[in-house]
Structure formats: C-alpha cells, structure tokens
Scaffold this active site. Structure first.
Site, PDB file in Angstrom:
ATOM      1  N   LYS A  77      38.266  99.427  32.708  1.00 20.11           N
ATOM      2  CA  LYS A  77      37.156 100.259  32.236  1.00 20.11           C
ATOM      3  C   LYS A  77      36.155 100.353  33.372  1.00 20.11           C
ATOM      4  CE  LYS A  77      33.811 100.977  28.508  1.00 20.11           C
ATOM      5  NZ  LYS A  77      33.440 100.684  27.102  1.00 20.11           N
TER       6      LYS A  77
ATOM      7  N   GLU B 209      36.371  95.172  32.889  1.00 18.70           N
ATOM      8  CA  GLU B 209      35.262  96.113  33.053  1.00 18.70           C
ATOM      9  C   GLU B 209      34.244  95.630  34.100  1.00 18.70           C
ATOM     10  OE1 GLU B 209      31.828  98.555  30.526  1.00 18.70           O
ATOM     11  OE2 GLU B 209      32.774  96.807  29.628  1.00 18.70           O
TER      12      GLU B 209
END
Length: 296
Positions: free
Chosen positions: A213, A176
C-alpha cells in the site's frame, strides 16, 4: 489462506475500502461525518459512534463485492457484530468483500526522517485471533517524511519483518510505508523506497507473496516494477490527504494499482443524511473510485 479470498483480491475488479480509523484519528473521522465531540462522552461512546458509521457504510446497497474487493478493519470493528454477525463474517458472506485487519499500534517518534511502527509485543496473539475471526490479511503503516536512505531502509526492513510474522500465521500482509505527499523531496524518497522494496521482495521465499500500500507516485507508473513482481499479490494506493477527485485522477494513470482509500471513500457522507441521501452519495463515491481503480 482462504483460496476464494485470495482469488478475489488478486483477480477481482475494484478497490479496497479502508475502514480502519483508530484512536487519535477517530474524532476527526467522526467530525467529517457530521458528529461533533460534544455528541458523545468518552472513548466507549466514540467507538460506538464510529461502529455505527462503519456498519451503515458496509450495509449500504452500494457496498458490495461487485466494486469493492476488500475492506480494512480496526481491531475493535473486527470484534463487533453487524446485525448479530461478526463483522468479518458479514463482509465475506453477505457482501463478498474480503476482510483485512489493521494491526499496527501507531507511529514512533520521527528519526532519520521517518516514523517506524511502535512495538507490537502482543502481535502473535492478535494474529491468531484474527485467523479465528475469518480475517484474510493485515495492514501495517509507517511514514516517510524525508528522502533519508538510512531511515527508509529501516522502515522497509521493519515492514517486511512484520510481514513475515503475519505470513507465518497464514495471513496476507499489506505492507504500507507511506510517503508524506507534502514533502519537497517526495520523488527522491520514492526512488529510495522502490529500490528497498525490490531488494526485500527479491529475498522473499518463492512460495510467498505480500501486498503493498503506497502513496500515489510523483512519476506515472513509477511502481509498475512492484506491480509486476511475482512476490506481489496486489499494489494498492492510499489517498494520503488528496481529495477524492485528485486521488482518483492520479490513480487512473497508474497501471495495475487499485485504490485503498479511507477519507477519500467517506468524503461527503454525513450522519445527518437520510438513508437515501447517504446511499446515493456512497454509490457515487464507490463508482468513481472503482472507475479509477480499473482505468489503469
């Protein structure tokens, strides 16, 4: 890696719920849930309160594997029970929802327009414990605040280095590198980020996959090359400060991306609501995020 969980994540319809607020973000999450800081004393009571909130969400009739493929947990949530059953086990066995674990220890100070992850010297111990708890994968977050090529390269390199450590334990890493949605050069930052991620993906062993993500992109379907990459199991989107409606609108235009919302999921929920009111609000939230996730 559990093959049933892997199939659920890669083939299942729906989204990943982010229930991993920790430390500094917990008081804000509780305030949004209608619990003021005056209603608890110290960290122990605060974490009891947030676990009650998460348990209420997970136990709701609308929180099931029909529309939610996974849930990201805070370490303390993984270590606690729901109705006498360890949380990860409850998620999978009672709800058919795949459990993930947030593993980062927060952000370092900004340098070169980015915030790397703080050191994680105990990571191998945590990952080994996660395996015993039935966790499928992990999530680790860093932040990009400027289109700085050197900084973004460092963020992605660190993310994939940690990702390989996670893979070595048989767990699936969610990488992420969040792009701050408020920055003026967001689109430029996303271009640098995509190129750096593609370079790292191309260098992965043929038998390895990761998840990504990412902030919702400025250009529609900008991350489609990542969605289609053979080393990527799934690309999920964070709400990143957008309202649920705005995040859903943006997500619905992205082919192959699904949601992994935190605040966007819990928006409108309150400790003061009756169970019927709470479940109705959560059902509406889950339904709208699911629809946006499958629209693309």
């Amino acid at each position: 890696m559990n093959p049933q969980m892997a199939a659920k994540v890669s083939e299942g319809k729906g989204f990943i719920a982010a229930l991993d607020q920790s430390g500094g973000s917990t008081p804000k999450a509780l305030r949004l849930y209608g619990v003021e800081e005056s209603e608890y004393n110290g960290d122990a009571e605060m974490f009891d309160m947030i676990h009650q909130m998460r348990s209420r969400i997970i136990k709701s009739p609308s929180f099931t594997g029909d529309k939610i493929v996974g849930a990201i947990l805070f370490e303390m949530t993984m270590d606690r029970d729901i109705d006498g059953t360890p949380t990860a086990e409850f998620l999978w066995n009672a709800k058919s929802v795949v459990p993930f674990l947030k593993i980062d220890k927060g952000l370092a100070d900004e340098a070169n327009g980015v915030q790397l992850m703080k050191p994680m010297p105990e990571l191998d111990t945590l990952l080994a414990r996660a395996v015993t708890k039935g966790i499928f994968g992990t999530k680790e977050r860093s932040v990009i605040n400027a289109a700085n090529a050197e900084g973004i390269k460092a963020v992605v390199a660190q993310q994939f280095e940690i990702g390989m450590q996670v893979l070595s334990h048989g767990l699936m890493p969610i990488i992420e590198p969040e792009v701050n949605i408020t920055i003026a050069d967001k689109a430029e930052a996303e271009t640098i980020l995509r190129d750096e991620i593609l370079a790292q993906l191309d260098a992965l062993p043929a038998d390895k996959q990761v998840m990504l993500k990412l902030s919702l992109p400025s250009v529609e379907n900008f991350y489609k090359p990542l969605v289609d990459h053979p080393r990527v199991m799934k690309v999920v989107a964070l709400s990143g400060g957008y309202s649920r409606k705005d995040a859903n609108d943006l997500l619905s235009k992205q082919t192959g991306m699904i949601a992994s919302f935190s605040r966007g999921l819990t928006e409108g929920l309150s400790a003061k609501q009756s169970d019927a009111e709470f479940d109705a609000m959560l059902a509406a939230s889950v339904g709208s995020i699911y629809d946006a996730s499958v629209a693309g």
